[in-house]
Design an enzyme around this catalytic site. Structure first.
Site, PDB file in Angstrom:
ATOM      1  N   TYR A  11      48.128  33.188  35.072  1.00 50.67           N
ATOM      2  CA  TYR A  11      47.770  31.752  35.167  1.00 50.67           C
ATOM      3  C   TYR A  11      47.343  31.184  33.804  1.00 50.67           C
ATOM      4  N   ASN A  32      52.256  43.707  33.165  1.00 50.00           N
ATOM      5  CA  ASN A  32      52.823  44.653  34.141  1.00 50.00           C
ATOM      6  C   ASN A  32      53.172  43.938  35.453  1.00 50.00           C
ATOM      7  N   CYS A  34      51.444  42.827  37.831  1.00 49.59           N
ATOM      8  CA  CYS A  34      50.748  43.226  39.064  1.00 49.59           C
ATOM      9  C   CYS A  34      50.172  42.006  39.784  1.00 49.59           C
ATOM     10  N   SER A  36      51.475  38.630  38.869  1.00 54.19           N
ATOM     11  CA  SER A  36      52.213  37.494  38.302  1.00 54.19           C
ATOM     12  C   SER A  36      53.702  37.758  38.429  1.00 54.19           C
ATOM     13  N   PHE A  80      44.536  38.765  27.749  1.00 53.39           N
ATOM     14  CA  PHE A  80      44.236  38.225  29.088  1.00 53.39           C
ATOM     15  C   PHE A  80      44.334  39.293  30.166  1.00 53.39           C
ATOM     16  N   LEU A  83      42.303  42.726  35.912  1.00 55.75           N
ATOM     17  CA  LEU A  83      42.159  42.363  37.324  1.00 55.75           C
ATOM     18  C   LEU A  83      40.962  41.428  37.413  1.00 55.75           C
ATOM     19  N   SER A 124      34.051  35.761  30.367  1.00 53.32           N
ATOM     20  CA  SER A 124      33.785  34.889  31.509  1.00 53.32           C
ATOM     21  C   SER A 124      32.327  34.449  31.506  1.00 53.32           C
ATOM     22  N   TYR A 149      33.632  43.444  38.656  1.00 53.22           N
ATOM     23  CA  TYR A 149      34.488  42.616  37.793  1.00 53.22           C
ATOM     24  C   TYR A 149      33.674  42.040  36.630  1.00 53.22           C
ATOM     25  N   LYS A 153      33.630  42.670  32.212  1.00 54.66           N
ATOM     26  CA  LYS A 153      33.641  41.674  31.123  1.00 54.66           C
ATOM     27  C   LYS A 153      32.456  41.919  30.179  1.00 54.66           C
ATOM     28  N   SER A 216      36.277  26.033  53.983  1.00 49.79           N
ATOM     29  CA  SER A 216      34.885  26.380  54.308  1.00 49.79           C
ATOM     30  C   SER A 216      34.057  26.159  53.051  1.00 49.79           C
ATOM     31  N   ARG A 292      28.089  32.255  50.224  1.00 53.37           N
ATOM     32  CA  ARG A 292      28.862  33.464  49.908  1.00 53.37           C
ATOM     33  C   ARG A 292      27.972  34.386  49.078  1.00 53.37           C
TER      34      ARG A 292
HETATM   35  P1  NAD Z   1      45.968  36.350  36.229  1.00 50.16           P
HETATM   36  O1  NAD Z   1      45.806  37.456  37.210  1.00 50.16           O
HETATM   37  O2  NAD Z   1      46.821  35.188  36.603  1.00 50.16           O
HETATM   38  O3  NAD Z   1      46.503  36.946  34.825  1.00 50.16           O
HETATM   39  C1  NAD Z   1      46.231  38.257  34.414  1.00 50.16           C
HETATM   40  C2  NAD Z   1      47.570  38.882  34.038  1.00 50.16           C
HETATM   41  O4  NAD Z   1      47.333  40.215  33.587  1.00 50.16           O
HETATM   42  C3  NAD Z   1      48.539  38.976  35.215  1.00 50.16           C
HETATM   43  O5  NAD Z   1      49.797  38.469  34.804  1.00 50.16           O
HETATM   44  C4  NAD Z   1      48.621  40.463  35.523  1.00 50.16           C
HETATM   45  O6  NAD Z   1      49.870  40.828  36.042  1.00 50.16           O
HETATM   46  C5  NAD Z   1      48.326  41.060  34.163  1.00 50.16           C
HETATM   47  N1  NAD Z   1      47.754  42.416  34.181  1.00 50.16           N
HETATM   48  C6  NAD Z   1      46.707  42.884  34.910  1.00 50.16           C
HETATM   49  N2  NAD Z   1      46.485  44.177  34.638  1.00 50.16           N
HETATM   50  C7  NAD Z   1      47.396  44.534  33.686  1.00 50.16           C
HETATM   51  C8  NAD Z   1      47.666  45.739  32.991  1.00 50.16           C
HETATM   52  N3  NAD Z   1      46.980  46.860  33.231  1.00 50.16           N
HETATM   53  N4  NAD Z   1      48.662  45.752  32.081  1.00 50.16           N
HETATM   54  C9  NAD Z   1      49.399  44.636  31.835  1.00 50.16           C
HETATM   55  N5  NAD Z   1      49.198  43.468  32.480  1.00 50.16           N
HETATM   56  C10 NAD Z   1      48.202  43.418  33.395  1.00 50.16           C
HETATM   57  O7  NAD Z   1      44.499  35.849  35.818  1.00 50.16           O
HETATM   58  P2  NAD Z   1      44.050  34.605  34.940  1.00 50.16           P
HETATM   59  O8  NAD Z   1      43.289  33.702  35.819  1.00 50.16           O
HETATM   60  O9  NAD Z   1      45.175  34.094  34.145  1.00 50.16           O
HETATM   61  O10 NAD Z   1      42.989  35.337  34.008  1.00 50.16           O
HETATM   62  C11 NAD Z   1      43.323  35.796  32.703  1.00 50.16           C
HETATM   63  C12 NAD Z   1      42.107  36.482  32.119  1.00 50.16           C
HETATM   64  O11 NAD Z   1      41.018  35.564  32.083  1.00 50.16           O
HETATM   65  C13 NAD Z   1      41.613  37.685  32.928  1.00 50.16           C
HETATM   66  O12 NAD Z   1      41.163  38.677  32.038  1.00 50.16           O
HETATM   67  C14 NAD Z   1      40.458  37.115  33.720  1.00 50.16           C
HETATM   68  O13 NAD Z   1      39.513  38.118  34.049  1.00 50.16           O
HETATM   69  C15 NAD Z   1      39.888  36.115  32.734  1.00 50.16           C
HETATM   70  N6  NAD Z   1      39.124  35.042  33.373  1.00 50.16           N
HETATM   71  C16 NAD Z   1      39.693  34.325  34.387  1.00 50.16           C
HETATM   72  C17 NAD Z   1      38.961  33.318  35.001  1.00 50.16           C
HETATM   73  C18 NAD Z   1      39.544  32.548  36.173  1.00 50.16           C
HETATM   74  O14 NAD Z   1      38.774  31.972  36.937  1.00 50.16           O
HETATM   75  N7  NAD Z   1      40.845  32.474  36.336  1.00 50.16           N
HETATM   76  C19 NAD Z   1      37.670  33.021  34.557  1.00 50.16           C
HETATM   77  C20 NAD Z   1      37.136  33.769  33.515  1.00 50.16           C
HETATM   78  C21 NAD Z   1      37.878  34.774  32.920  1.00 50.16           C
HETATM   79  C1  WQD Z   2      33.356  27.772  43.076  1.00 45.81           C
HETATM   80  C2  WQD Z   2      32.387  27.129  44.072  1.00 45.81           C
HETATM   81  C3  WQD Z   2      31.734  28.590  45.858  1.00 45.81           C
HETATM   82  C4  WQD Z   2      35.711  28.899  47.697  1.00 45.81           C
HETATM   83  C5  WQD Z   2      34.660  32.813  40.088  1.00 45.81           C
HETATM   84  C6  WQD Z   2      34.213  34.120  39.507  1.00 45.81           C
HETATM   85  C7  WQD Z   2      33.945  33.975  38.045  1.00 45.81           C
HETATM   86  C8  WQD Z   2      35.153  33.347  37.327  1.00 45.81           C
HETATM   87  C9  WQD Z   2      35.652  32.114  38.010  1.00 45.81           C
HETATM   88  C10 WQD Z   2      36.523  35.061  36.415  1.00 45.81           C
HETATM   89  C11 WQD Z   2      31.255  28.058  44.507  1.00 45.81           C
HETATM   90  C12 WQD Z   2      32.526  27.423  46.390  1.00 45.81           C
HETATM   91  C13 WQD Z   2      34.648  28.584  46.878  1.00 45.81           C
HETATM   92  C14 WQD Z   2      35.725  28.377  49.024  1.00 45.81           C
HETATM   93  C15 WQD Z   2      33.637  27.254  48.578  1.00 45.81           C
HETATM   94  N1  WQD Z   2      36.274  34.238  37.326  1.00 45.81           N
HETATM   95  N2  WQD Z   2      33.642  27.776  47.308  1.00 45.81           N
HETATM   96  N3  WQD Z   2      34.684  27.568  49.393  1.00 45.81           N
HETATM   97  O1  WQD Z   2      32.567  31.812  42.153  1.00 45.81           O
HETATM   98  O2  WQD Z   2      32.164  29.967  40.456  1.00 45.81           O
HETATM   99  O3  WQD Z   2      33.623  31.859  39.890  1.00 45.81           O
HETATM  100  O4  WQD Z   2      35.837  32.372  39.400  1.00 45.81           O
HETATM  101  O5  WQD Z   2      35.839  35.388  35.499  1.00 45.81           O
HETATM  102  O6  WQD Z   2      33.658  35.253  37.555  1.00 45.81           O
HETATM  103  O7  WQD Z   2      33.031  34.545  40.177  1.00 45.81           O
HETATM  104  O8  WQD Z   2      34.446  30.218  41.502  1.00 45.81           O
HETATM  105  O9  WQD Z   2      36.167  28.939  42.694  1.00 45.81           O
HETATM  106  O10 WQD Z   2      35.237  31.038  43.763  1.00 45.81           O
HETATM  107  O11 WQD Z   2      33.793  29.014  43.594  1.00 45.81           O
HETATM  108  O12 WQD Z   2      32.728  26.522  48.969  1.00 45.81           O
HETATM  109  O13 WQD Z   2      36.654  28.643  49.812  1.00 45.81           O
HETATM  110  O14 WQD Z   2      33.125  26.819  45.264  1.00 45.81           O
HETATM  111  O15 WQD Z   2      30.701  28.932  46.734  1.00 45.81           O
HETATM  112  O16 WQD Z   2      30.117  27.247  44.679  1.00 45.81           O
HETATM  113  P1  WQD Z   2      33.061  30.982  41.076  1.00 45.81           P
HETATM  114  P2  WQD Z   2      35.002  29.837  42.918  1.00 45.81           P
END
Ligand code: NAD
Ligand code: WQD
Length: 338
Positions: A11, A32, A34, A36, A80, A83, A124, A149, A153, A216, A292
């Site tokens: 993403y 990989n 997994c 996407s 990026f 998991l 994060s 998770y 980080k 919800s 939650r």
């Molecule tokens: P995503 O799952 O869409 O992207 C992660 C990508 O990494 C995927 O394409 C997946 O196939 C690939 N991947 C996972 N394990 C792998 C491996 N061992 N080798 C090669 N590829 C691998 O997630 P995203 O939302 O795009 O997040 C990207 C990064 O940002 C992640 O590290 C995530 O933890 C971090 N992050 C995401 C958020 C969020 O809310 N989306 C928030 C904070 C941090």
């Molecule tokens: C946002 C708000 C929920 C779903 C998570 C990870 C964080 C980061 C981003 C990677 C909260 C509420 C949610 C639903 C709801 N990821 N909610 N109903 O929890 O802030 O962060 O994603 O690093 O590490 O924890 O994001 O989108 O899950 O929730 O009411 O069906 O929406 O309670 O207040 P969160 P979220």
């Protein structure tokens, strides 16, 4: 020279590929797949009109990483790959530690061997844990994470800091994302979660498109203005542009730097629901459900350091993100699946 993008089909990775290509950078994507589809990279090529290598590779495969680093003129990495499902990480902690931490260590070893010592890492806001007060600032103590998770980080941040301390040639940017939402305005790339979405915005989008009956809302008794949780929702295109700024700085400045990438504005669950309704004209039915486990009342950034040092700030708001999410969701109700 080229930027290696691990997890570039995901993403945030796919949106960052677009912004890097638009900024004139050469890129090489490894993933990989997994969580996407390679189709995301085809769409990036459609949007930008530019070509780039997309290689199936697991970041835990050191031999393959060495081959790729030898084959292409890579001088920096945006990492990026990982998991990211909080709930799943509580059920399968070893998979998360192996993939995220083990994978990062393998990647860093291969980089070190190849003499590539510039890395931008997807951290994060979750590393601020439960005990800091909003707005979160980069100099606050990290840790106190509430799930494996988040702990991956936090640990990876420490590993990268230790690496910088051991060798002044490394340049490390730890980017702490807040809550990324939205999609590219073309409607061609966006978030495509498998199964029931864990996060709020994709859940709302699936209710809007008729895949789920109602949202919800997890708790309306928090100590916040309307009782629902408050988060810092950042448009994924703004977030992607933050990476372009970070990689440019990392090319010239050594050492370890931390940046919050957020808007600095807190938005509640109900405010996001109403922003979606206003931006799209689609009603989102919802019920109030119990809190939650692991959720906190507030999370939002102090985003001033990224502005002061990187010259980066967000340009889009929650309504823009809702409109773009809706365009992506309507055009691609099953994500990248046909
Ligand atoms: P995503 O799952 O869409 O992207 C992660 C990508 O990494 C995927 O394409 C997946 O196939 C690939 N991947 C996972 N394990 C792998 C491996 N061992 N080798 C090669 N590829 C691998 O997630 P995203 O939302 O795009 O997040 C990207 C990064 O940002 C992640 O590290 C995530 O933890 C971090 N992050 C995401 C958020 C969020 O809310 N989306 C928030 C904070 C941090
Ligand atoms: C946002 C708000 C929920 C779903 C998570 C990870 C964080 C980061 C981003 C990677 C909260 C509420 C949610 C639903 C709801 N990821 N909610 N109903 O929890 O802030 O962060 O994603 O690093 O590490 O924890 O994001 O989108 O899950 O929730 O009411 O069906 O929406 O309670 O207040 P969160 P979220």
């Amino acid at each position: 020279m080229a930027v290696l993008i691990t997890g570039g089909a995901g993403y945030i990775g796919s949106h960052t590929c677009v912004e890097l290509l638009n900024a004139g950078k050469e890129i090489v994507v490894i993933d990989n797949f997994c969580n996407s589809s390679p189709k995301a990279c085809d769409r990036v090529k459609e949007i930008t009109g530019k070509d780039f290598p997309v290689i199936e590779c697991d970041i835990r495969d050191g031999a393959k990483l060495r081959e790729i680093l030898a084959q292409y003129p890579i001088d920096s990495v945006i990492h990026f790959a990982g998991l990211k499902a909080v709930g799943e990480s509580c059920v399968k902690p070893l998979e998360y530690y192996d993939n995220n931490i083990g994978g990062t260590v393998t990647l860093l070893e291969a980089m070190k061997e190849a003499g590539v010592k510039t890395i931008v890492f997807s951290s994060s806001a979750t590393v601020y844990g439960e005990h800091n007060k909003v707005p979160f600032r980069e100099d606050m103590p990290a840790g106190g994470t509430t799930n494996p998770y988040g702990t991956t980080k936090y640990f990876i941040e420490i590993i990268l800091k230790d690496l910088c301390a051991s060798d002044p040639e490394w340049s490390v940017s730890l980017l702490r994302y807040f809550n990324p939402i939205g999609a590219h305005e073309s409607g061609k790339i966006g978030e495509a979660p498998n199964g029931i979405p864990n996060n709020l915005m994709p859940y709302i989008a699936q209710v809007a498109v008729g895949k789920r009956e109602k949202l919800s809302v997890f708790g309306n008794d928090y100590d916040t203005p309307d009782g629902t949780g408050v988060r810092d929702y950042i448009h994924v295109v703004d977030l992607a542009k933050g990476h372009v700024a970070a990689v440019k700085r990392a090319e010239t400045v050594k050492g370890c730097e931390i940046y919050n990438l957020g808007t600095g504005v807190g938005v509640s669950v109900l405010e996001l629901v109403h922003a979606f309704e206003k931006a799209t004209g689609v009603k989102i039915p919802y019920v109030i459900a119990p809190r939650r486990p692991g959720d906190i009342a507030y999370s939002y950034a102090d985003a001033s350091k990224a502005l002061a040092v990187l010259g980066w700030k967000t340009e889009k708001n929650a309504e823009d993100a809702c409109r773009d999410t809706w365009r992506w969701q309507k055009n691609n109700p099953n994500g990248y699946d046909d």
